[in-house]
Design an enzyme around this catalytic site. Structure first.
Site, mmCIF file in Angstrom:
data_model
loop_
_atom_site.group_PDB
_atom_site.id
_atom_site.type_symbol
_atom_site.label_atom_id
_atom_site.label_comp_id
_atom_site.label_asym_id
_atom_site.label_seq_id
_atom_site.Cartn_x
_atom_site.Cartn_y
_atom_site.Cartn_z
ATOM 1 N N LYS A 70 0.598 -0.881 0.332
ATOM 2 C CA LYS A 70 0.117 0.048 -0.106
ATOM 3 C C LYS A 70 0.815 1.072 0.121
ATOM 4 C CE LYS A 70 -3.945 -1.912 1.912
ATOM 5 N NZ LYS A 70 -5.663 -1.750 2.786
ATOM 6 N N ASP A 107 -10.300 3.033 2.807
ATOM 7 C CA ASP A 107 -10.912 2.294 3.345
ATOM 8 C C ASP A 107 -11.540 2.630 4.405
ATOM 9 O OD1 ASP A 107 -9.280 -0.475 2.895
ATOM 10 O OD2 ASP A 107 -7.510 0.560 3.534
#
Ligand code: ATR
Length: 280
Positions: A70, A107
């Site tokens: 990420k 997220d």
């Protein structure tokens, strides 16, 4: 049906075999009759950049990015969404027609949408917010909660310096709390979020008394294996509102699907049933 014109996307991770993203996206592809496919892509860290460039050059629409890529994805992207910029992490890459790579972090969006779906009055619980954990997920969630209007935020973490770093990096108005003070931090808290791996199948249990929480508190866990964690069971026993973590995974997938395949997908009971079936 997949034709020669199929739109392609996938999830890049290392490992990636446990990812439920292919289950979610292929369910939507089939439900919305989109000519497309979504595949798992196992890519080692040293091959990450080459793999992303290769997917772009091969005509993929984009990809999801999971552990441990990420941060690398945020560095590689040409442009970042404000949330990706702030958290320094990207879970959704979109390959633009001019070849540029855009990175987003969905997220926090997934977390808030799940909270909203499970507890429509969630905004009433943003008085005193306690987040357990200071890892990647906590970063995205803390930013999202601050943007949604959390009045007071406490970050409780085993390693207190990681909580301090999170608050500093994200320029948050929040207080770091050492793990041994967790129970007193819960005093009158209106929202408790577990972002640690404690309570997950195969991990250590999350041992924390919920006594001090406000009687009208909302408790949510990002752990979704098991779906109803011990934390949520204990919260339910205390007659508190609970929201489980699977919906966050489902909702965080929506912006990527919309960008790659051109349809705004919905999270409904049929998708939930399908994903729960795949988890067995
Ligand atoms: P993610 O990206 O899912 O958030 P992560 O970045 O590895 O995962 O973060 C894991 C979080 O769980 C961290 O806050 C970690 O605490 P430390 O900063 O002290 O490492 C927390 N965590 C993991 N195992 C734990 C344990 N046994 N007890 C308490 N906290 C734990």
């Amino acid at each position: 049906m997949i034709t020669g014109k199929a739109k392609l996307a996938g999830v890049i991770g290392f490992p990636v075999s446990h990812s439920l993203s292919p289950v979610i996206h292929n369910y939507w592809l089939s439900t919305y009759k989109v000519d497309g496919a979504y595949v798992p892509l196992t890519v080692a860290p040293q091959k990450f950049k080459g793999a992303v460039m290769g997917l772009r050059d091969a005509g993929f629409m984009g990809a999801n990015v999971t552990v441990p890529h990420k941060e690398a994805a945020a560095k590689l992207a040409d442009t970042l969404s404000p949330t990706a910029e702030k958290t320094g992490a990207v879970n959704t890459l979109v390959f633009l027609p001019d070849g540029a790579i855009h990175g987003d972090n969905t997220d926090g969006y997934g977390f808030i949408q799940n909270l909203k779906a499970g507890c429509p009055t969630y905004k009433k619980h943003l008085g005193r917010v306690v987040i357990l954990g200071a890892g990647g997920a906590a970063r995205a969630i803390a930013v999202a909660l601050a943007e949604t209007g959390a009045q007071e935020m406490l970050i409780v973490n085993r390693t207190e310096k990681n909580a301090k770093k999170l608050i500093k990096d994200l320029a948050l108005n929040a207080e770091p709390v050492a793990w041994n003070h967790a129970e007193s931090a819960l005093k009158n808290a209106t929202l408790l979020v577990n972002t640690t791996t404690l309570g997950m199948v195969g991990q250590q249990p999350l041992e924390l008394s919920l006594k001090a929480l406000h009687d009208n508190a909302l408790v949510t866990d990002i752990v979704y294996r098991p779906l109803k964690t011990d934390l949520l069971k204990r919260a339910e026993k205390r007659k508190l509102k609970i929201v489980d973590g699977l919906g966050m995974l489902l909702h965080q997938a929506r912006p990527g699907f919309a960008a790659w395949f051109g349809k705004n997908p919905t999270v409904d009971a049929a998708l939930l049933k399908h994903v729960l079936g795949a988890m067995k």
